[in-house]
Structures are given as C-alpha cells and as structure tokens.
Scaffold this motif. Structure first.
Motif, PDB file in Angstrom:
ATOM      1  N   MET A   1       0.850  -1.175   0.000  1.00  0.00           N
ATOM      2  CA  MET A   1       0.000   0.000   0.000  1.00  0.00           C
ATOM      3  C   MET A   1       0.894   1.236   0.000  1.00  0.00           C
ATOM      4  N   SER A   2       0.581   2.211  -0.854  1.00  0.00           N
ATOM      5  CA  SER A   2       1.374   3.438  -0.904  1.00  0.00           C
ATOM      6  C   SER A   2       0.656   4.558  -0.172  1.00  0.00           C
ATOM      7  N   ILE A   3       1.438   5.463   0.422  1.00  0.00           N
ATOM      8  CA  ILE A   3       0.894   6.626   1.126  1.00  0.00           C
ATOM      9  C   ILE A   3       0.904   7.785   0.158  1.00  0.00           C
ATOM     10  N   ARG A   4      -0.277   8.397  -0.051  1.00  0.00           N
ATOM     11  CA  ARG A   4      -0.392   9.469  -1.039  1.00  0.00           C
ATOM     12  C   ARG A   4      -1.109  10.658  -0.424  1.00  0.00           C
ATOM     13  N   LEU A   5      -0.471  11.358   0.488  1.00  0.00           N
ATOM     14  CA  LEU A   5      -1.110  12.495   1.147  1.00  0.00           C
ATOM     15  C   LEU A   5      -1.491  13.591   0.155  1.00  0.00           C
ATOM     16  N   GLY A   6      -0.651  13.872  -0.820  1.00  0.00           N
ATOM     17  CA  GLY A   6      -0.919  14.921  -1.793  1.00  0.00           C
ATOM     18  C   GLY A   6      -2.024  14.549  -2.763  1.00  0.00           C
ATOM     19  N   ASN A   7      -2.370  13.280  -2.829  1.00  0.00           N
ATOM     20  CA  ASN A   7      -3.392  12.815  -3.754  1.00  0.00           C
ATOM     21  C   ASN A   7      -4.776  12.739  -3.120  1.00  0.00           C
ATOM     22  N   SER A   8      -5.037  13.542  -2.112  1.00  0.00           N
ATOM     23  CA  SER A   8      -6.366  13.507  -1.499  1.00  0.00           C
ATOM     24  C   SER A   8      -7.384  14.132  -2.443  1.00  0.00           C
ATOM     25  N   CYS A   9      -8.641  13.816  -2.224  1.00  0.00           N
ATOM     26  CA  CYS A   9      -9.707  14.337  -3.084  1.00  0.00           C
ATOM     27  C   CYS A   9      -9.751  15.862  -3.096  1.00  0.00           C
ATOM     28  N   MET A  10      -9.302  16.503  -2.034  1.00  0.00           N
ATOM     29  CA  MET A  10      -9.332  17.963  -1.980  1.00  0.00           C
ATOM     30  C   MET A  10      -8.393  18.585  -3.007  1.00  0.00           C
ATOM     31  N   ASN A  11      -7.398  17.832  -3.505  1.00  0.00           N
ATOM     32  CA  ASN A  11      -6.452  18.322  -4.505  1.00  0.00           C
ATOM     33  C   ASN A  11      -6.760  17.784  -5.899  1.00  0.00           C
ATOM     34  N   CYS A  12      -7.932  17.169  -6.074  1.00  0.00           N
ATOM     35  CA  CYS A  12      -8.258  16.483  -7.324  1.00  0.00           C
ATOM     36  C   CYS A  12      -9.226  17.291  -8.186  1.00  0.00           C
ATOM     37  N   GLU A  13      -8.980  17.295  -9.502  1.00  0.00           N
ATOM     38  CA  GLU A  13      -9.859  17.979 -10.452  1.00  0.00           C
ATOM     39  C   GLU A  13     -11.253  17.363 -10.490  1.00  0.00           C
ATOM     40  N   ASN A  14     -11.381  16.120 -10.078  1.00  0.00           N
ATOM     41  CA  ASN A  14     -12.666  15.421 -10.135  1.00  0.00           C
ATOM     42  C   ASN A  14     -13.592  15.764  -8.976  1.00  0.00           C
ATOM     43  N   LEU A  15     -13.138  16.605  -8.041  1.00  0.00           N
ATOM     44  CA  LEU A  15     -13.976  17.028  -6.923  1.00  0.00           C
ATOM     45  C   LEU A  15     -14.886  18.161  -7.394  1.00  0.00           C
ATOM     46  N   VAL A  16     -16.186  17.990  -7.202  1.00  0.00           N
ATOM     47  CA  VAL A  16     -17.150  19.008  -7.608  1.00  0.00           C
ATOM     48  C   VAL A  16     -17.895  19.528  -6.380  1.00  0.00           C
ATOM     49  N   GLU A  17     -18.776  20.480  -6.605  1.00  0.00           N
ATOM     50  CA  GLU A  17     -19.522  21.115  -5.518  1.00  0.00           C
ATOM     51  C   GLU A  17     -20.163  20.077  -4.602  1.00  0.00           C
ATOM     52  N   GLY A  18     -20.136  20.367  -3.307  1.00  0.00           N
ATOM     53  CA  GLY A  18     -20.707  19.457  -2.318  1.00  0.00           C
ATOM     54  C   GLY A  18     -19.772  18.326  -1.942  1.00  0.00           C
ATOM     55  N   ASN A  19     -18.468  18.484  -2.238  1.00  0.00           N
ATOM     56  CA  ASN A  19     -17.463  17.451  -1.954  1.00  0.00           C
ATOM     57  C   ASN A  19     -17.836  16.105  -2.562  1.00  0.00           C
ATOM     58  N   THR A  20     -18.294  16.142  -3.808  1.00  0.00           N
ATOM     59  CA  THR A  20     -18.686  14.931  -4.522  1.00  0.00           C
ATOM     60  C   THR A  20     -17.669  14.619  -5.608  1.00  0.00           C
ATOM     61  N   CYS A  21     -17.319  13.349  -5.736  1.00  0.00           N
ATOM     62  CA  CYS A  21     -16.413  12.897  -6.793  1.00  0.00           C
ATOM     63  C   CYS A  21     -17.221  12.694  -8.066  1.00  0.00           C
ATOM     64  N   LYS A  22     -16.848  13.400  -9.144  1.00  0.00           N
ATOM     65  CA  LYS A  22     -17.609  13.272 -10.386  1.00  0.00           C
ATOM     66  C   LYS A  22     -17.309  11.963 -11.115  1.00  0.00           C
ATOM     67  N   VAL A  23     -16.227  11.277 -10.754  1.00  0.00           N
ATOM     68  CA  VAL A  23     -15.900   9.987 -11.368  1.00  0.00           C
ATOM     69  C   VAL A  23     -16.697   8.862 -10.709  1.00  0.00           C
ATOM     70  N   HIS A  24     -16.715   8.860  -9.371  1.00  0.00           N
ATOM     71  CA  HIS A  24     -17.348   7.768  -8.633  1.00  0.00           C
ATOM     72  C   HIS A  24     -18.762   8.099  -8.145  1.00  0.00           C
ATOM     73  N   GLY A  25     -19.137   9.389  -8.189  1.00  0.00           N
ATOM     74  CA  GLY A  25     -20.475   9.784  -7.791  1.00  0.00           C
ATOM     75  C   GLY A  25     -20.771   9.617  -6.310  1.00  0.00           C
ATOM     76  N   VAL A  26     -19.750   9.778  -5.457  1.00  0.00           N
ATOM     77  CA  VAL A  26     -19.935   9.652  -4.009  1.00  0.00           C
ATOM     78  C   VAL A  26     -19.379  10.883  -3.305  1.00  0.00           C
ATOM     79  N   LYS A  27     -19.883  11.151  -2.111  1.00  0.00           N
ATOM     80  CA  LYS A  27     -19.378  12.248  -1.289  1.00  0.00           C
ATOM     81  C   LYS A  27     -18.049  11.800  -0.682  1.00  0.00           C
ATOM     82  N   VAL A  28     -17.035  12.671  -0.723  1.00  0.00           N
ATOM     83  CA  VAL A  28     -15.691  12.328  -0.239  1.00  0.00           C
ATOM     84  C   VAL A  28     -15.214  13.346   0.785  1.00  0.00           C
ATOM     85  N   GLY A  29     -14.100  13.049   1.444  1.00  0.00           N
ATOM     86  CA  GLY A  29     -13.520  13.927   2.448  1.00  0.00           C
ATOM     87  C   GLY A  29     -12.028  14.081   2.252  1.00  0.00           C
TER      88      GLY A  29
END
Length: 82
Positions: A1-29
């Motif tokens: 397992m790799s540790i990817r602190l910089g790869n959190s959803c908060m730094n991702c282009e796929n995060l949309v309004e309401g903290n939702t992932c547009k790829v997976h369609g789920v609320k993320v943190g």
C-alpha cells in the motif's frame, strides 16, 4: 500500500460542488484518495525579488532594499506561461 497524502480528493480535479467525486459519484472527504486522481492546476506563489524581471536592473523600484525572499508592489514575472 502506498501513502499518497498529496493525492487527497481535496487536490483532485474530479472534486465538484458538495465534496462529490464526479468519477465515482460519491461524497468524499480530506482523507479519501483513489487511482483516478487528477491534480488540480494551481498558481504558484513565488513572487519575490529573485523571480522578478526587474531584480538587479535599473528598472528596480527599490534597488537599495531588493533581496532574495523579499517582495514588493512592482514585482513582474521573469517568464509568463499560459
């Protein structure tokens, strides 16, 4: 397992309004990450004398004070990219 602190959803282009992932369609943190991560483009704040086109030239507004790490209202980028 790799540790990817910089790869959190908060730094991702796929995060949309309401903290939702547009790829997976789920609320993320803050602690979520996945293999579909795409880093958001961001401006870098490196505005100081060393990165100024006027540093150590006759155009410098504050030649007696200009030094690495300092910034002023007359800063201009050495190179601009779009």
């Amino acid at each position: 397992m790799s540790i990817r602190l910089g790869n959190s959803c908060m730094n991702c282009e796929n995060l949309v309004e309401g903290n939702t992932c547009k790829v997976h369609g789920v609320k993320v943190g803050n602690s979520y990450t996945c293999d579909s991560f795409e880093m958001k483009a961001a401006l870098k704040s490196e505005q100081n004398c060393v990165s100024c086109v006027r540093f150590e030239t006759s155009d410098c507004a504050n030649p007696q004070k200009a030094a690495p790490g300092m910034s002023c209202n007359h800063w201009a980028p050495q190179a601009a990219m779009a």
